[in-house]
Design a protein around this motif. Structure first.
Motif: not given
Length: 142
Positions: A77, A79, A81, A104, A107-111, A133-135
């Motif tokens: 995961q 987090d 950027d 998953s 998991t991408l929670n960053s830009d 991706a939640t970005v």
């Protein structure tokens, strides 16, 4: 020995002011390289060579590059950027979701994240993508 004499009566004051100003300036963000190699007998959760990709991600700062040697690793995961996670040495870098429902591989929670050369396997169902991706904003590169 003669003591050093200032050329002006403000010499010492100027030096102190410049030194204080230099200390007040924030340092530039570091851009470093972290290494992951599960097969290295000296690997550690705290580095300098990490055993798991997630440990390197947790230690990384924005702009860092994580180089991963071949092996099989747990899901990750991100987090942080502007992080790059990249396979090296020509071998397979496998993220194994272990057939666990709801997991998953990445998991991408960053830009601004770049992921290169990783193989993600053993996802269970339609709702367990290899990469989730939640970005927003600057996106990511895979």
């Amino acid at each position: 020995m003669h003591p050093i004499k200032s050329l002006s009566p403000f010499g010492k004051l100027t030096f102190v002011a410049v030194l204080a100003a230099g200390l007040a300036v924030q340092p530039f963000a570091r851009a470093g390289t972290l290494f992951v190699n599960a097969n290295d007998p000296g690997c550690s959760p705290t580095g300098p060579v990490y055993c798991e990709i997630q440990d390197a991600i947790n230690a990384a700062a924005e702009g860092d590059v994580i180089l991963v040697s071949s092996g099989t690793y747990a899901p990750i995961q991100v987090d942080t950027d502007n992080l790059t996670i990249q396979a090296v040495d020509g071998g397979d870098v496998v993220i194994d979701s272990m057939g666990v429902k709801g997991i998953s591989g990445v998991t991408l929670n960053s830009d601004g994240v770049t992921v290169r050369g990783l193989i993600v396997q053993n996802m269970v169902g339609v709702f367990d993508p290899a990469i989730f991706a939640t970005v927003g904003g600057r996106g990511f590169v895979v």
